[in-house]
Enzyme design. Sequence first.
Site, short mmCIF file in Angstrom:
data_model
loop_
_atom_site.label_atom_id
_atom_site.label_comp_id
_atom_site.label_asym_id
_atom_site.label_seq_id
_atom_site.Cartn_x
_atom_site.Cartn_y
_atom_site.Cartn_z
N ASN A 90 0.88 -1.17 0.00
CA ASN A 90 0.00 0.00 0.00
C ASN A 90 0.92 1.22 0.00
OD1 ASN A 90 -1.75 2.06 0.54
ND2 ASN A 90 -2.64 1.16 2.39
N HIS B 153 -12.81 3.17 0.04
CA HIS B 153 -12.86 2.19 1.15
C HIS B 153 -13.58 0.90 0.73
CE1 HIS B 153 -12.70 5.52 4.49
NE2 HIS B 153 -11.48 5.04 4.24
N ARG C 70 -11.05 16.10 7.11
CA ARG C 70 -11.95 16.44 5.99
C ARG C 70 -13.36 16.62 6.54
NH1 ARG C 70 -10.61 11.17 2.63
NH2 ARG C 70 -8.95 10.79 4.12
N GLU D 25 -8.16 -5.08 5.15
CA GLU D 25 -8.05 -4.85 3.71
C GLU D 25 -6.89 -5.63 3.11
OE1 GLU D 25 -8.45 -0.80 5.20
OE2 GLU D 25 -9.09 -0.25 3.19
#
Length: 415
Positions: free
Chosen positions: A7, A189, A250, A396
């Site tokens: 990643n 996601h 955010r 993940e």
Amino acid sequence: MIVLVLNSGSSSLKFQVIDTDLEAIEKSADKTLAQGVIERIGSEALITLRAEGNPPSRSTAPLRDHRAALDKVLRWLVSPDSKVPGVASIGDISAVGHRVVHGGEKFTKSVAIDDAVVDQIEDCIELAPLHNPANLKGIYAAREILGQGVPQVAVFDTSFHSTMPDTSYLYAIPYQLYVRHKVRRYGFHGTSHRYVAYRYRILTEKSYDDTNIITVHLGNGCSACAIQKGSSINTSMGLTPLEGLVMGTRGGNIDPSILEFLHHKEGLSLDQLDTLLNKQSGLLGVSGLTNDMRDLLEEERLHQDRRARLAIDIFCQRVKFYLGAYMAQMNGADAVVFTGGIGENSPEVRERICKDLDVLGIAIDKKKNKATVGRKEGDISSEKAKVRVWVLPTNEELLIARDTVRCVKDAPRRW
Ligand code: ADP
């Protein structure tokens, strides 16, 4: 087979080494052998490496780029000092799985990477200018060091949401903008939402078609997903990961006119507005303290900080809105699933979100809620609640490793 999962961010490289194959997937017998992260690539990098069951080793070294970072990881993996079982030489790595943030409309599932796929991921750069170039750096580095003989697979954050109907993915702006520039909701996601939906099915023994749930990923980035008959039919993030829920830095949904207003009032440029929305808003922006939920909860508890409380309350209220919205879109759901650093570890936030939601059939059991932390899986709903509330830690990397195996072996995947 041993799969290296990468990643790569703009100045970081996270990795896991996972031993899995089609039989291990069937039996859930996959094993994580090692993991780590290299941060601050491009200067004196911070290196954290850990073989499973061993304490992490931390060091620093000047690492010029992602190639140098991956080289460092591989040298460590094959050295006997690392104590990683089953990896004696680079040849023991059978495949590499890459997280890729944006697959645009092109990639609706994970794919084996060839030159054409690299070109198409490059084409998606304009949709994710911060993320895709970083992900590509990991792909280029792995191809360079390991050679074309080691298969590589791209797993996209967006692909799980490719099943959304146009009523969910289109914005109510001139349709030509979608036709000309593919301005639409993509969602992110996806690997996390897909993984917890899979865990939900395993734990409840439900079929794919009988999976009607709302998954809520609350980490530094946050998103909700409406899953009907096993497929994503709506999600809160949009063209970019800025839309939807309140996140660490955010703000999620705002009135778009605020941008023009601030441009005039404060003389902010487009770049400055982008920074304001992506890096200075959310929990950090409202509290003025931190983007870290754990620290905010502490501030609220120890010092009764008013703005810390406000930030947490706005965060929780926004999640409530999405639960209500998706319940309405789906005409009800069987369960809500919490995941991500906050969703997995904060009984307090889960309780505040689920408070006074009896109207939706949601009620949690305080004791079960408190006990379900630290990567524990569990149903935390009160006995009589119509809608079950689950906590399911995400993974993940495991899904990326499994997709890598399935792509390499040309095996089908349903979830
Ligand atoms: P990322 O999205 O970067 O993967 P994580 O999923 O690890 O991030 O989530 C990070 C968030 O989880 C931070 O806001 C952190 O404070 C929060 N978090 C982690 N542990 C707890 C906890 N015990 N209580 C509340 N928040 C927590």
